[in-house]
Design a protein around this motif. Structure first.
Motif, PDB file in Angstrom:
ATOM      1  N   ASN A 164      -4.560  -5.516  -5.768  1.00 23.47           N
ATOM      2  CA  ASN A 164      -5.103  -3.698  -5.454  1.00 23.47           C
ATOM      3  C   ASN A 164      -4.429  -2.932  -6.425  1.00 23.47           C
ATOM      4  O   ASN A 164      -4.796  -1.764  -6.858  1.00 23.47           O
ATOM      5  N   ASP A 215       1.169  -0.914  -0.148  1.00 22.69           N
ATOM      6  CA  ASP A 215       0.495  -0.406   0.060  1.00 22.69           C
ATOM      7  C   ASP A 215       1.026   1.291   0.347  1.00 22.69           C
ATOM      8  O   ASP A 215       0.619   2.684  -0.919  1.00 22.69           O
ATOM      9  N   ASP A 216       1.504   1.666   0.609  1.00 24.18           N
ATOM     10  CA  ASP A 216       2.733   2.733   0.433  1.00 24.18           C
ATOM     11  C   ASP A 216       3.283   2.417  -0.806  1.00 24.18           C
ATOM     12  O   ASP A 216       4.232   4.090  -0.595  1.00 24.18           O
ATOM     13  N   GLN A 222      -5.998   1.571  -8.990  1.00 23.45           N
ATOM     14  CA  GLN A 222      -6.287   0.697  -7.557  1.00 23.45           C
ATOM     15  C   GLN A 222      -7.345   1.201  -7.517  1.00 23.45           C
ATOM     16  O   GLN A 222      -8.370   1.271  -7.680  1.00 23.45           O
TER      17      GLN A 222
END
Length: 162
Positions: free
Chosen positions: A112, A80-81, A101
């Motif tokens: 994702n 995610d980062d 996304q």
């Protein structure tokens, strides 16, 4: 949304909902159809885009007619980062037409990042998928690809007749 459309904007949308005319001056053709000048059509369409009524104006090519018969939606489980910067890099690749996304649907769907890859063969698409995997590197924990089996009709905004 219909409450925010005046009759002129509604007419422009109805005149373009099947696509812009395939002529040298498409906005002039729309203008003639709705009784405006070309500049007025462009200004109104820009204003509708700024208000979010029109999301984008884009070409929607038939990839099969262009020889791109292997089309795969690649899906990636990206940290995610890192997804914003890596997604931008993937989306900029010349063979990626859609890149976005989406939320994961755990535990069954860990992916994702989605990127549509196009090629003339599955082997070509697989080589492109390997290139994407290389770019994502250790930030990617898994991936898969879903190949198209047929063309679905692509449509934009449609207004009902009143």
């Amino acid at each position: 949304m219909t409450a925010t459309l005046d009759p002129i904007d509604r007419g422009i949308i109805k005149a373009t909902q099947a696509g812009l005319p395939l002529v040298a001056e498409p906005y002039a053709a729309v203008a003639e159809a709705v009784g405006l000048t070309e500049a007025e059509v462009i200004d109104r369409m820009s204003a509708m885009q700024a208000r979010g009524i029109i999301r984008r104006i884009a070409v929607a090519p038939n990839h099969y007619a262009l020889g791109m018969t292997a089309n795969g939606m690649s899906v990636w489980d990206v940290a995610d980062d890192r997804i914003s910067d890596l997604g931008a890099r993937i989306g900029a690749l010349p063979y990626v037409t859609h890149c976005y996304q989406r939320p994961r649907a755990l535990p069954d769907w860990p992916y994702n990042l989605f990127a549509m890859l196009h090629g003339e063969s599955q082997e070509e698409v697989e080589a492109k998928r390997a290139e994407v995997a290389s770019i994502l590197g250790a930030a990617c924990r898994g991936h898969d690809i879903l190949y198209s089996t047929r063309i679905l009709k692509k449509t934009g905004l449609r207004l009902r007749d009143e």
